[in-house]
Design a protein around this motif. Structure first.
Motif, mmCIF file in Angstrom:
data_model
loop_
_atom_site.group_PDB
_atom_site.id
_atom_site.type_symbol
_atom_site.label_atom_id
_atom_site.label_comp_id
_atom_site.label_asym_id
_atom_site.label_seq_id
_atom_site.Cartn_x
_atom_site.Cartn_y
_atom_site.Cartn_z
ATOM 1 N N ILE A 40 0.837 -1.201 0.000
ATOM 2 C CA ILE A 40 0.000 0.000 0.000
ATOM 3 C C ILE A 40 0.874 1.254 0.000
ATOM 4 O O ILE A 40 0.617 2.215 -0.737
ATOM 5 N N ALA A 41 1.936 1.237 0.822
ATOM 6 C CA ALA A 41 2.838 2.388 0.889
ATOM 7 C C ALA A 41 3.568 2.603 -0.436
ATOM 8 O O ALA A 41 3.740 3.736 -0.883
ATOM 9 N N VAL A 42 3.977 1.505 -1.071
ATOM 10 C CA VAL A 42 4.661 1.618 -2.358
ATOM 11 C C VAL A 42 3.749 2.244 -3.409
ATOM 12 O O VAL A 42 4.148 3.155 -4.146
ATOM 13 N N LEU A 43 2.508 1.779 -3.472
ATOM 14 C CA LEU A 43 1.578 2.353 -4.443
ATOM 15 C C LEU A 43 1.305 3.825 -4.155
ATOM 16 O O LEU A 43 1.168 4.636 -5.074
ATOM 17 N N ALA A 44 1.232 4.179 -2.872
ATOM 18 C CA ALA A 44 1.022 5.579 -2.516
ATOM 19 C C ALA A 44 2.192 6.441 -2.978
ATOM 20 O O ALA A 44 2.005 7.521 -3.574
ATOM 21 N N GLU A 45 3.417 5.978 -2.729
ATOM 22 C CA GLU A 45 4.611 6.733 -3.132
ATOM 23 C C GLU A 45 4.697 6.860 -4.655
ATOM 24 O O GLU A 45 4.962 7.942 -5.199
ATOM 25 N N VAL A 46 4.484 5.757 -5.336
ATOM 26 C CA VAL A 46 4.610 5.748 -6.796
ATOM 27 C C VAL A 46 3.567 6.653 -7.442
ATOM 28 O O VAL A 46 3.866 7.416 -8.366
ATOM 29 N N THR A 47 2.332 6.567 -6.951
ATOM 30 C CA THR A 47 1.267 7.377 -7.532
ATOM 31 C C THR A 47 1.516 8.861 -7.315
ATOM 32 O O THR A 47 1.302 9.685 -8.212
ATOM 33 N N ALA A 48 1.984 9.199 -6.133
ATOM 34 C CA ALA A 48 2.175 10.603 -5.791
ATOM 35 C C ALA A 48 3.397 11.219 -6.459
ATOM 36 O O ALA A 48 3.371 12.387 -6.851
ATOM 37 N N LEU A 49 4.462 10.445 -6.589
ATOM 38 C CA LEU A 49 5.743 11.019 -7.008
ATOM 39 C C LEU A 49 6.214 10.562 -8.388
ATOM 40 O O LEU A 49 7.159 11.145 -8.931
ATOM 41 N N GLY A 50 5.583 9.537 -8.935
ATOM 42 C CA GLY A 50 6.079 8.947 -10.178
ATOM 43 C C GLY A 50 6.173 9.918 -11.336
ATOM 44 O O GLY A 50 7.185 9.970 -12.053
ATOM 45 N N GLY A 51 5.132 10.711 -11.545
ATOM 46 C CA GLY A 51 5.141 11.655 -12.652
ATOM 47 C C GLY A 51 6.215 12.707 -12.511
ATOM 48 O O GLY A 51 6.924 13.035 -13.474
ATOM 49 N N GLY A 52 6.366 13.252 -11.316
ATOM 50 C CA GLY A 52 7.387 14.265 -11.072
ATOM 51 C C GLY A 52 8.790 13.713 -11.189
ATOM 52 O O GLY A 52 9.692 14.383 -11.702
#
Length: 218
Positions: A40-52
């Motif tokens: 869950i934490a990995v998906l949260a990090e990836v979703t929030a920061l992946g584009g940037g």
């Protein structure tokens, strides 16, 4: 240029809000997929920061802001922690989450476009990276969760198109030297409103003309 449009504190606050809301959508996906806390934490990090992260690596803004500002890294973890314990309540306010997600989409597509332009990219390339900033995290989230990215599915309300419109408005303002807090804000609001209208009226992109495929639809 971003610093000229908004004070550093205002820009940072807007970024953190956008990151937090995107992280919630990633964490909720993890809950629906029955992931453990780490997933869950990995998906949260990836979703929030992946584009940037993708944008910063492309334009050479290294190390990326996500690794130089602890707040950017911690915020998705806090969102994930909240979802782990409160996800039934978060699900009940999904409409509000979608509204904030739409706001984050508008903010990130415009901010990403301007930052790419600041680093010397052309107008078209800047708009493309603005789009990637806004939607890249969601694509990575879906791929990691073994889903067809929402961006590519015909049965999902328009998501990329509002970001394209916002990014295009930003580059037009740059092209004609009229980029101000008002015009950049107008680009953000336009993308935001288009996304809200797409969700309300279920606007979707057209499929292939005279489609006769026999492939079973997912």
């Amino acid at each position: 240029m971003l610093q000229q449009l908004f004070s550093p504190s205002v820009q940072h606050t807007l970024d953190v809000i956008g990151i937090f809301v995107f992280a919630i959508s990633g964490a909720l996906m993890g809950v629906r997929k029955n992931f453990d806390v780490f997933g869950i934490a990995v998906l949260a990090e990836v979703t929030a920061l992946g584009g940037g992260l993708f944008r910063d690596l492309i334009i050479g803004a290294v190390p990326p802001a996500a690794f130089t500002d602890l707040g950017y890294f911690i915020t998705p973890l806090l969102a994930a922690l909240m979802v782990v314990f409160l996800h039934p309540h978060v699900e009940r306010i999904q409409v509000a989450v979608n509204v904030f997600d739409a706001a984050g989409l508008g903010l990130f597509c415009v901010a990403g476009t301007i930052k790419a332009y600041e680093y010397g990219l052309g107008l078209t390339q800047s708009a493309t990276l603005g789009l990637a900033t806004a939607v890249g995290g969601g694509v990575l989230r879906d791929v990691l969760a073994n889903e067809v990215p929402s961006l590519l599915r015909w049965d999902r309300d328009l998501y990329a198109v509002p970001a394209i419109v916002g990014s295009t408005m930003a580059v037009l303002c740059l092209r004609y030297d009229v980029l101000t807090p008002v015009t950049s804000g107008l680009a953000v609001v336009t993308a935001f409103v288009l996304r809200l209208l797409a969700m309300k009226y279920h606007w979707r992109a057209p499929r292939a003309w005279n489609r006769r495929s026999t492939v079973r639809e997912e």
